[in-house]
Design an enzyme around this catalytic site. Sequence first.
Site, PDB file in Angstrom:
ATOM      1  N   GLU A 159      23.235 -45.606  67.987  1.00  0.00           N
ATOM      2  CA  GLU A 159      22.173 -45.098  68.869  1.00  0.00           C
ATOM      3  C   GLU A 159      22.613 -45.218  70.316  1.00  0.00           C
ATOM      4  OE1 GLU A 159      18.420 -46.916  67.843  1.00  0.00           O
ATOM      5  OE2 GLU A 159      18.511 -46.168  65.809  1.00  0.00           O
ATOM      6  N   HIS A 177      10.451 -42.434  74.859  1.00  0.00           N
ATOM      7  CA  HIS A 177      11.499 -41.994  73.924  1.00  0.00           C
ATOM      8  C   HIS A 177      11.770 -40.530  74.208  1.00  0.00           C
ATOM      9  CE1 HIS A 177      13.804 -41.247  70.337  1.00  0.00           C
ATOM     10  NE2 HIS A 177      13.735 -42.521  70.008  1.00  0.00           N
ATOM     11  N   ARG A 234      18.257 -44.403  77.150  1.00  0.00           N
ATOM     12  CA  ARG A 234      17.022 -43.610  77.027  1.00  0.00           C
ATOM     13  C   ARG A 234      16.389 -43.203  78.337  1.00  0.00           C
ATOM     14  NH1 ARG A 234      13.938 -46.419  72.060  1.00  0.00           N
ATOM     15  NH2 ARG A 234      15.556 -45.765  70.622  1.00  0.00           N
ATOM     16  N   HIS A 252       6.822 -44.856  74.358  1.00  0.00           N
ATOM     17  CA  HIS A 252       7.348 -45.383  73.098  1.00  0.00           C
ATOM     18  C   HIS A 252       7.303 -46.901  73.012  1.00  0.00           C
ATOM     19  CE1 HIS A 252       9.875 -45.415  69.554  1.00  0.00           C
ATOM     20  NE2 HIS A 252      10.803 -46.149  70.158  1.00  0.00           N
ATOM     21  N   ARG A 306      14.927 -51.202  77.434  1.00  0.00           N
ATOM     22  CA  ARG A 306      15.354 -51.768  76.148  1.00  0.00           C
ATOM     23  C   ARG A 306      16.483 -50.958  75.516  1.00  0.00           C
ATOM     24  NH1 ARG A 306      13.480 -50.722  70.510  1.00  0.00           N
ATOM     25  NH2 ARG A 306      12.578 -48.904  71.505  1.00  0.00           N
TER      26      ARG A 306
HETATM   27  P1  FAD Z   1       3.575 -54.105  65.449  1.00  0.00           P
HETATM   28  O1  FAD Z   1       4.529 -53.800  64.368  1.00  0.00           O
HETATM   29  O2  FAD Z   1       3.090 -52.984  66.246  1.00  0.00           O
HETATM   30  O3  FAD Z   1       2.323 -54.854  64.789  1.00  0.00           O
HETATM   31  C1  FAD Z   1       1.167 -55.094  65.557  1.00  0.00           C
HETATM   32  C2  FAD Z   1       0.075 -55.541  64.614  1.00  0.00           C
HETATM   33  O4  FAD Z   1      -1.024 -56.049  65.350  1.00  0.00           O
HETATM   34  C3  FAD Z   1      -0.494 -54.421  63.759  1.00  0.00           C
HETATM   35  O5  FAD Z   1      -0.722 -54.947  62.462  1.00  0.00           O
HETATM   36  C4  FAD Z   1      -1.841 -54.110  64.432  1.00  0.00           C
HETATM   37  O6  FAD Z   1      -2.807 -53.546  63.578  1.00  0.00           O
HETATM   38  C5  FAD Z   1      -2.235 -55.496  64.874  1.00  0.00           C
HETATM   39  N1  FAD Z   1      -3.200 -55.561  65.967  1.00  0.00           N
HETATM   40  C6  FAD Z   1      -3.117 -54.996  67.207  1.00  0.00           C
HETATM   41  N2  FAD Z   1      -4.195 -55.323  67.944  1.00  0.00           N
HETATM   42  C7  FAD Z   1      -4.968 -56.123  67.160  1.00  0.00           C
HETATM   43  C8  FAD Z   1      -6.211 -56.774  67.334  1.00  0.00           C
HETATM   44  N3  FAD Z   1      -6.922 -56.681  68.461  1.00  0.00           N
HETATM   45  N4  FAD Z   1      -6.714 -57.498  66.312  1.00  0.00           N
HETATM   46  C9  FAD Z   1      -6.053 -57.597  65.137  1.00  0.00           C
HETATM   47  N5  FAD Z   1      -4.880 -56.994  64.901  1.00  0.00           N
HETATM   48  C10 FAD Z   1      -4.338 -56.267  65.907  1.00  0.00           C
HETATM   49  N6  FAD Z   1      12.317 -50.612  67.202  1.00  0.00           N
HETATM   50  C11 FAD Z   1      13.538 -50.908  66.721  1.00  0.00           C
HETATM   51  O7  FAD Z   1      14.089 -51.969  67.002  1.00  0.00           O
HETATM   52  N7  FAD Z   1      14.163 -50.002  65.907  1.00  0.00           N
HETATM   53  C12 FAD Z   1      13.613 -48.824  65.554  1.00  0.00           C
HETATM   54  O8  FAD Z   1      14.195 -48.062  64.807  1.00  0.00           O
HETATM   55  C13 FAD Z   1      12.341 -48.497  66.074  1.00  0.00           C
HETATM   56  N8  FAD Z   1      11.763 -47.305  65.786  1.00  0.00           N
HETATM   57  C14 FAD Z   1      10.489 -47.071  66.218  1.00  0.00           C
HETATM   58  C15 FAD Z   1       9.861 -45.881  65.850  1.00  0.00           C
HETATM   59  C16 FAD Z   1       8.548 -45.649  66.208  1.00  0.00           C
HETATM   60  C17 FAD Z   1       7.878 -44.367  65.829  1.00  0.00           C
HETATM   61  C18 FAD Z   1       7.849 -46.618  66.968  1.00  0.00           C
HETATM   62  C19 FAD Z   1       6.431 -46.388  67.366  1.00  0.00           C
HETATM   63  C20 FAD Z   1       8.480 -47.785  67.367  1.00  0.00           C
HETATM   64  C21 FAD Z   1       9.795 -48.018  67.001  1.00  0.00           C
HETATM   65  N9  FAD Z   1      10.457 -49.184  67.365  1.00  0.00           N
HETATM   66  C22 FAD Z   1      11.706 -49.451  66.886  1.00  0.00           C
HETATM   67  C23 FAD Z   1       9.738 -50.249  68.065  1.00  0.00           C
HETATM   68  C24 FAD Z   1       9.319 -51.314  67.040  1.00  0.00           C
HETATM   69  O9  FAD Z   1       8.851 -50.669  65.875  1.00  0.00           O
HETATM   70  C25 FAD Z   1       8.249 -52.226  67.557  1.00  0.00           C
HETATM   71  O10 FAD Z   1       8.570 -52.712  68.818  1.00  0.00           O
HETATM   72  C26 FAD Z   1       8.072 -53.427  66.610  1.00  0.00           C
HETATM   73  O11 FAD Z   1       7.873 -52.966  65.311  1.00  0.00           O
HETATM   74  C27 FAD Z   1       6.927 -54.268  67.067  1.00  0.00           C
HETATM   75  O12 FAD Z   1       6.632 -55.201  66.072  1.00  0.00           O
HETATM   76  P2  FAD Z   1       5.416 -56.184  66.287  1.00  0.00           P
HETATM   77  O13 FAD Z   1       5.317 -57.001  65.057  1.00  0.00           O
HETATM   78  O14 FAD Z   1       5.559 -56.847  67.590  1.00  0.00           O
HETATM   79  O15 FAD Z   1       4.147 -55.215  66.433  1.00  0.00           O
HETATM   80  C1  SIN Z   2      14.606 -44.421  67.003  1.00  0.00           C
HETATM   81  O1  SIN Z   2      14.801 -44.382  65.797  1.00  0.00           O
HETATM   82  O2  SIN Z   2      14.997 -43.567  67.797  1.00  0.00           O
HETATM   83  C2  SIN Z   2      13.820 -45.546  67.558  1.00  0.00           C
HETATM   84  C3  SIN Z   2      14.714 -46.676  67.820  1.00  0.00           C
HETATM   85  C4  SIN Z   2      14.068 -47.642  68.756  1.00  0.00           C
HETATM   86  O3  SIN Z   2      13.043 -47.348  69.365  1.00  0.00           O
HETATM   87  O4  SIN Z   2      14.638 -48.724  68.905  1.00  0.00           O
END
Ligand code: FAD
Ligand code: SIN
Length: 533
Positions: A118, A241, A287, A348, A383
Amino acid sequence: MKQFDYLVLGSGLAGLSFALKVAPYGRVAIVTKKDRAESNTNYAQGGVASVTSKEDSFELHVRDTLEAGAGLCKEAAVRTIVEDGPARIAELIELGMQFTEREIPLSHGARELDLGREGGHSKRRILHAKDITGREIERALLAAVADQPNITIFENHLAINLITSQKLGYSGDNQCLGVYVLDKQSGHVETFAAPVTLLATGGSGKVYLYTTNPDIATGDGIAMAWRAGAAVANMEFVQFHPTCLYHPKAKSFLISEAVRGEGGVLKSIEGVEFMEKVHPLKSLAPRDIVARAIDSEMKKSGADYVLLDITHKPARFLIDRFPNIYKTCLSYGIDITKEPIPVVPAAHYQCGGVLTNVDGETDIAGLYAVGEVSCTGLHGANRLASNSLLEALVCSHRAAQRAVANKPKPAECKIPPWHAGNASNADEMVVVSHNWDEIRRIMWDYVGIVRTNKRLQRAQKRIANLQAEIQEYYWDFIVTSDLLELRNIATVAELIIACALRRPESRGLNYNLDYPNANPEWAQRDTVLRKGP
Ligand code: FAD
Ligand code: SIN
């Protein structure tokens, strides 16, 4: 009142892996506002960046991260997270996560983990499950959680406010005692108490009109921590993104950067490549640079999108490597093996957040924050792709170890039940949806990829007006999830604007035409905000 040893807000990668690690030491509640799998994690495509190949090294991963972070990463945090990565990946595999493998050439069928590439990475180092890495992570973690009798999951429960000793009027160090939670089905507000609370509530993409994030990403954790008095940092660094699918019927569908990693090329709508003159890494530049180049290309041509072309690759390869992207685009009438994909940038990832160390500790005792909600210093001003899942994995482990070792004594404070006052049922929900749309449009138009002081000030005024209206509404009416999320996106918008106005330079994702260059005095300086009493 519900009493637990560990309270986990959120069921993405950060929350679930923390819960699994503390479960042997006490009773754990996972509070999550929708279905258990619904999270940003669930939609991650590209994968997890970690050093697993002989061609790669920690030094190179650290260097790439620091370079993307544009002089604002905390190098010690970067080293810790990069170096802890392989051990955490091994545990995830042990737990049942199935990363995509490939045959080692000339090895009689032996296999190794397939590595994607990437933007900004000097080596192939992205572990992935085809293009549905996040879904596979959630599957594996939720299966492991289901085997843990000590963990209870509360779905459709939305955390409203942290309960802290200072808010209750107790003197001494501020301590987190639990959280008030809206049970969305019954409409009742319940009290959850615990000596340790983890914020794992993810990011805030929904603050912007166009985003790759699902609906849960309303910055609730940041807003709750802010209201409780925790320090919040670097909110100006919102990552856009470069390639979200442009189609009137497609809501927030990402076209993974891995597509460019496998040779996808960005072109104008006339089919002319435009990244060549912008950066030596062309379509695989970091990015912030790619998103700005697309923004400028769209402004120049007046077109609503640009094109991402990978038709030169064999169809069989594309369908196997990107099954979800292929299928989803086809459902909108776009065959990625035969035609270029219309794409636009979209909000993103939130690089800033609740200020923590790499062990997830905040400046409120008993309150930890891990994952996208936190700001550890890994990402700096931009990032590096696929470093966020790595951060969530490593820091949740470290936070769990710290929380188990330093479990605070249960506080002596008496926690009162939620007080709804004279609130009545709202009869004008249109106000909420109107304000919701207005905030997201203001942020997109005035606080987007390219900023100016004037636009930021204009946005600040408008958000302040909307906040006054929302506050009034909040006190007058019984809380609903829509109203609570609206209040939170307004707070996050306020914080992004305040941070952007404080940084008199362009650095990484904060690009301001009034200060088009980086100011060396602002390198290594976080923009830290703390709410007054
Ligand atoms: P999340 O996975 O977002 O989980 C948050 C949780 O908190 C959810 O369960 C939600 O329902 C809950 N929540 C929120 N507010 C409340 C509340 N008030 N009360 C109760 N529950 C609540 N990163 C990478 O490193 N590689 C990738 O390939 C990548 N691809 C991505 C693709 C997409 C489309 C997106 C959107 C993001 C991507 N990212 C990627 C970023 C990455 O997915 C996130 O930064 C990471 O998953 C965040 O994890 P987390 O556990 O911190 O939060
Ligand atoms: C992607 O697959 O392009 C998302 C990767 C990331 O946000 O880290």
